[in-house]
Motif scaffolding. Structure first.
Motif, mmCIF file in Angstrom:
data_model
loop_
_atom_site.group_PDB
_atom_site.id
_atom_site.type_symbol
_atom_site.label_atom_id
_atom_site.label_comp_id
_atom_site.label_asym_id
_atom_site.label_seq_id
_atom_site.Cartn_x
_atom_site.Cartn_y
_atom_site.Cartn_z
ATOM 1 N N ASP A 69 0.853 -1.185 0.000
ATOM 2 C CA ASP A 69 0.000 0.000 0.000
ATOM 3 C C ASP A 69 0.890 1.237 0.000
ATOM 4 O O ASP A 69 2.112 1.152 -0.030
ATOM 5 C CB ASP A 69 -0.941 0.002 1.212
ATOM 6 C CG ASP A 69 -0.202 -0.281 2.523
ATOM 7 O OD1 ASP A 69 1.053 -0.235 2.521
ATOM 8 O OD2 ASP A 69 -0.860 -0.536 3.535
ATOM 9 N N VAL A 70 0.264 2.411 0.010
ATOM 10 C CA VAL A 70 1.009 3.671 -0.006
ATOM 11 C C VAL A 70 1.202 4.139 1.432
ATOM 12 O O VAL A 70 0.225 4.289 2.177
ATOM 13 C CB VAL A 70 0.267 4.750 -0.827
ATOM 14 C CG1 VAL A 70 1.065 6.057 -0.850
ATOM 15 C CG2 VAL A 70 0.016 4.259 -2.251
ATOM 16 N N ARG A 71 2.430 4.369 1.812
ATOM 17 C CA ARG A 71 2.747 4.805 3.184
ATOM 18 C C ARG A 71 3.148 6.283 3.167
ATOM 19 O O ARG A 71 4.054 6.668 2.425
ATOM 20 C CB ARG A 71 3.892 3.975 3.756
ATOM 21 C CG ARG A 71 3.684 2.457 3.646
ATOM 22 C CD ARG A 71 2.673 1.937 4.633
ATOM 23 N NE ARG A 71 2.474 0.500 4.488
ATOM 24 C CZ ARG A 71 3.198 -0.405 5.149
ATOM 25 N NH1 ARG A 71 4.187 -0.029 5.953
ATOM 26 N NH2 ARG A 71 2.938 -1.697 4.994
ATOM 27 N N VAL A 72 2.484 7.078 3.980
ATOM 28 C CA VAL A 72 2.746 8.519 4.023
ATOM 29 C C VAL A 72 3.166 8.926 5.433
ATOM 30 O O VAL A 72 2.504 8.569 6.415
ATOM 31 C CB VAL A 72 1.506 9.335 3.593
ATOM 32 C CG1 VAL A 72 1.835 10.837 3.604
ATOM 33 C CG2 VAL A 72 1.020 8.911 2.213
ATOM 34 N N THR A 73 4.260 9.669 5.508
ATOM 35 C CA THR A 73 4.686 10.291 6.762
ATOM 36 C C THR A 73 4.617 11.799 6.585
ATOM 37 O O THR A 73 5.103 12.334 5.585
ATOM 38 C CB THR A 73 6.119 9.880 7.130
ATOM 39 O OG1 THR A 73 6.197 8.455 7.201
ATOM 40 C CG2 THR A 73 6.523 10.460 8.476
ATOM 41 N N ARG A 74 4.017 12.474 7.559
ATOM 42 C CA ARG A 74 3.814 13.927 7.448
ATOM 43 C C ARG A 74 4.428 14.647 8.643
ATOM 44 O O ARG A 74 4.156 14.335 9.794
ATOM 45 C CB ARG A 74 2.318 14.241 7.374
ATOM 46 C CG ARG A 74 1.998 15.727 7.314
ATOM 47 C CD ARG A 74 0.511 15.962 7.140
ATOM 48 N NE ARG A 74 -0.266 15.573 8.312
ATOM 49 C CZ ARG A 74 -1.587 15.393 8.295
ATOM 50 N NH1 ARG A 74 -2.253 15.533 7.160
ATOM 51 N NH2 ARG A 74 -2.234 15.062 9.401
ATOM 52 N N TRP A 75 5.276 15.629 8.317
ATOM 53 C CA TRP A 75 5.833 16.544 9.314
ATOM 54 C C TRP A 75 5.190 17.905 9.124
ATOM 55 O O TRP A 75 5.025 18.385 7.999
ATOM 56 C CB TRP A 75 7.336 16.684 9.146
ATOM 57 C CG TRP A 75 8.134 15.449 9.414
ATOM 58 C CD1 TRP A 75 8.779 15.124 10.566
ATOM 59 C CD2 TRP A 75 8.419 14.386 8.488
ATOM 60 N NE1 TRP A 75 9.444 13.924 10.431
ATOM 61 C CE2 TRP A 75 9.239 13.452 9.168
ATOM 62 C CE3 TRP A 75 8.058 14.133 7.160
ATOM 63 C CZ2 TRP A 75 9.693 12.291 8.551
ATOM 64 C CZ3 TRP A 75 8.506 12.969 6.546
ATOM 65 C CH2 TRP A 75 9.316 12.063 7.234
ATOM 66 N N PHE A 76 4.831 18.580 10.236
ATOM 67 C CA PHE A 76 4.187 19.891 10.123
ATOM 68 C C PHE A 76 4.518 20.763 11.323
ATOM 69 O O PHE A 76 4.552 20.304 12.463
ATOM 70 C CB PHE A 76 2.665 19.737 10.019
ATOM 71 C CG PHE A 76 1.932 21.058 9.968
ATOM 72 C CD1 PHE A 76 1.989 21.840 8.830
ATOM 73 C CD2 PHE A 76 1.225 21.515 11.070
ATOM 74 C CE1 PHE A 76 1.332 23.060 8.784
ATOM 75 C CE2 PHE A 76 0.571 22.727 11.027
ATOM 76 C CZ PHE A 76 0.618 23.506 9.880
ATOM 77 N N ASP A 77 4.756 22.047 11.038
ATOM 78 C CA ASP A 77 4.953 23.046 12.082
ATOM 79 C C ASP A 77 4.297 24.328 11.604
ATOM 80 O O ASP A 77 4.513 24.750 10.459
ATOM 81 C CB ASP A 77 6.452 23.270 12.339
ATOM 82 C CG ASP A 77 6.715 24.268 13.462
ATOM 83 O OD1 ASP A 77 5.850 24.389 14.350
ATOM 84 O OD2 ASP A 77 7.770 24.922 13.447
#
Length: 270
Positions: A80-88
């Motif tokens: 499947d598609v794996r997404v990691t998200r960083w946000f500030d």
């Protein structure tokens, strides 16, 4: 007889409580605005990124993103598609910053959005997307750089206000950037199309290609090619041209380069 006496304004006294509160409030707001402006948001400061997996029903995927850097890689280990998200992010006199990810009803499109509005706003986002092997990918990104690696499948990238970098890929490449550079490194693709508006194009090819098409407006074009004979077609408006690879008009390896307001270099690969 009545004599009228004019009144002259007396000296101003100290500010009243309400005026003092207004000035204090303005000063505090200015201080907060200055603090937010000085301390720029950085997604790299997010030590607890969010992660999510998306099932993929077919063999094509579109990534549609705004205001975020994208790093897209191919893996043989995932289905499947794996997404990691960083946000500030932070805002002054506005709504709270917000990031969203959404999958289309058909399952073949992921949309990433960042909402960052206020009198002063400062937000930064970054997504890393791991795609299963065998999936053709289209990337549309506005206001953010794109990096991609490991593709044997077709890869199409469109960016506005962001650079494009593709590494270690062998599938057909179709890369375009408005207001950003386009670069490849370690690429063995047989067909490469690269175009930049207001940015340079730098292509390093590690295998002899069948077709290379490179275009730039307001930027130079530099193409590095493995040892072979090429049919080279170049045209530059307001820029020099330097072609140093072996040439042959009947070669099956065609290289077409155009530049407006930028130089053209076609050379042996490093």
């Amino acid at each position: 007889m009545t004599t009228a006496h004019s009144r002259r304004p007396g000296p101003r006294g100290p500010l009243g409580p309400r005026s003092a509160r207004i000035i204090a409030g303005v000063g505090a707001t200015a201080a907060v605005i200055g603090l937010v402006s000085a301390c720029g948001a950085s997604a790299d400061d997010d030590k607890t990124p969010e992660r999510r997996a998306f099932s993929l029903p077919g063999r094509t995927l579109t990534l549609d993103s705004d205001d975020s850097a994208l790093d897209v890689v191919v893996s043989d280990r995932v289905k499947d598609v794996r997404v990691t998200r960083w946000f500030d992010g932070r805002t002054v006199l506005g709504g709270s910053p917000k990031v969203t990810w959404k999958q289309s009803a058909e399952g073949d499109k992921l949309t990433f959005r960042v909402k960052c509005s206020g009198l002063i706003s400062n937000c930064s986002a970054k997504h890393r997307v791991v795609v299963p092997r065998g999936v053709a990918v289209t990337i549309v990104n506005r206001d953010g750089q794109v990096t991609a690696s490991g593709f044997r499948e077709p890869l199409k990238v469109r960016t506005a206000d962001g650079s494009v970098t593709v590494r270690n890929s062998s599938g057909p490449l179709d890369l375009r950037s408005a207001d950003g550079s386009v670069r490849t490194d370690g690429v063995t693709s047989k067909r490469v199309s690269a175009q930049s508006q207001d940015g340079s194009v730098w292509l390093e090819l590690d295998a002899v290609p069948d077709r290379v098409r490179a275009r730039s407006t307001d930027g130079s074009v530099n193409v590095g090619l493995p040892d072979a004979r090429y049919r080279v077609d170049t045209k530059s408006v307001d820029g020099g041209v330097d072609v140093s690879v072996p040439r042959a008009d009947d070669s099956p390896h065609h290289v077409s380069v155009r530049s407006v307001d930028g130089s053209i270099t076609v050379r042996a690969a490093n």
